[in-house]
Scaffold this active site. Structure first.
Site, short mmCIF file in Angstrom:
data_model
loop_
_atom_site.label_atom_id
_atom_site.label_comp_id
_atom_site.label_asym_id
_atom_site.label_seq_id
_atom_site.Cartn_x
_atom_site.Cartn_y
_atom_site.Cartn_z
N LYS A 1 0.80 -1.22 0.00
CA LYS A 1 0.00 0.00 0.00
C LYS A 1 0.83 1.27 0.00
CE LYS A 1 -3.99 -2.25 2.06
NZ LYS A 1 -4.95 -2.32 3.19
N LYS B 1 -12.79 -12.18 -3.71
CA LYS B 1 -13.48 -12.66 -2.52
C LYS B 1 -14.58 -11.68 -2.13
CE LYS B 1 -10.02 -12.87 0.31
NZ LYS B 1 -9.23 -13.15 1.54
N LYS C 1 -16.08 -7.31 3.28
CA LYS C 1 -16.92 -6.55 4.20
C LYS C 1 -17.00 -5.09 3.80
CE LYS C 1 -14.66 -7.59 8.01
NZ LYS C 1 -13.63 -8.54 7.55
#
Length: 323
Positions: free
Chosen positions: A108, A191, A194
């Site tokens: 990141k 995937k 959330k």
């Protein structure tokens, strides 16, 4: 032998979380195991304070509603003072190079976005080590993406023990049993996440039955019209077969042989998911509607976790010369 498992409330709990981890924790966990709602970890990227607080409560309710004993769950931020103190000790034990090698931080901080990355993303593996070491966990079930963090916890435990005195159990990363790896219904190459918000490809634990049906009905499959379990060639279809397998306890290939069309499979998957989630959804909503009961569970969990780690923190502070 105690295990510590954690789930971060970076969004609402979805069926991937439930079928892949939470349900297994409830069914296979041992009395000494602990389950942590790691809300402090959700602060490493921009977030909304009220949403974070609400999602931490919701995640706690989902864990209890799924069958995990209330005396085995706690919320990370309820130990913020203890964890803050221990994290500082461990940060003063950790070398810069060790922290900088963590893969998630390295990924990141590539490119032009480096300046916007929060320092918390750099230091949160040390906080994770504090989570583990404070509770004396001997085993930490993690996937490949978190194994590096457990290795850091092991290194810090050994170094602290060797430098100041024996305080911490040296934890071991363990690979959890193979469970459902649920993919996004619209993008089966990713995937379920959330953080996806109200994405049409993510089925959340608290979705109403009609919404579950609509999402499953719109799931991406293919034009091959071959009802076989071939994850590489037909990832969307394979995802549906794996969801149905997880709900029914059958193998994906056995599920594939039971249906004659994609449409009938989708109908079956939707109904299986609805029935699987029905008691969890009902109990979660019941807990969220009764703040007194949920607050009692949370408060008791905080006391349990605080008392369990108190002697380790006191010993570590004293041996490090500041307690």
């Amino acid at each position: 032998m105690a295990r510590l498992s954690a789930i971060t409330p970076s969004g609402h709990a979805h069926v991937g979380n439930y079928l892949g981890a939470v349900r297994r924790w409830a069914r296979e966990g041992s009395p000494g195991d602990l389950y942590l709602v790691s809300d402090l970890h959700a602060m490493t990227t921009p977030y909304h304070p009220q949403k974070l607080r609400a999602r931490a409560r919701e995640m706690l309710a989902v864990l209890v509603a799924s069958g995990i004993s209330p005396d085995q769950v706690f919320v990370q931020s309820d130990l913020v003072r203890e964890l803050g103190a221990l994290t500082w000790l461990l940060e003063c034990t950790c070398a810069y190079g060790e922290a900088a090698r963590m893969t998630q931080f390295k990924e990141k901080t590539q490119g032009d976005g480096k300046a916007a990355v929060r320092v918390g993303l750099f230091t949160y593996p040390v906080l994770m080590a504090a989570d583990i070491l404070l509770q004396g966990a001997s085993e930490v079930p993690v996937g490949d993406d978190q194994a590096q963090h457990v290795e850091l916890a092991r290194a810090l435990a050994r170094r602290f023990n060797g430098t100041y005195g024996e305080v911490f159990t040296v934890p071991t990363a363990v690979t959890p049993p193979v469970a459902a790896r649920i993919r996004d219904l619209v993008d089966p190459n990713a995937k379920m996440a959330k953080s996806a918000g109200d994405a049409p490809g993510v089925v959340f634990v608290l979705d109403e039955p009609d919404l579950v049906r609509r999402k499953v009905k719109r799931a991406i499959t293919d034009s091959l019209d071959r009802l076989e379990y071939r994850p590489d060639d037909q990832p969307g279809l394979a995802n549906l077969l794996e969801i149905q397998a997880a709900c029914t306890g059958k193998a994906p290939r056995e599920v594939a042989a039971a249906y004659s069309s994609y449409g009938t499979l989708k109908e079956a998957v939707a109904e299986a998911l609805i029935e699987e989630l029905r008691p969890v959804r009902a109990r979660t909503l019941e807990l969220l509607a009764d703040p007194v009961e949920l607050d009692q569970i949370r408060a008791s969990g905080a006391v349990m976790a605080r008392e369990r780690g108190a002697h380790r923190l006191e010993s570590a502070l004293r041996l490090a010369g500041v307690g």
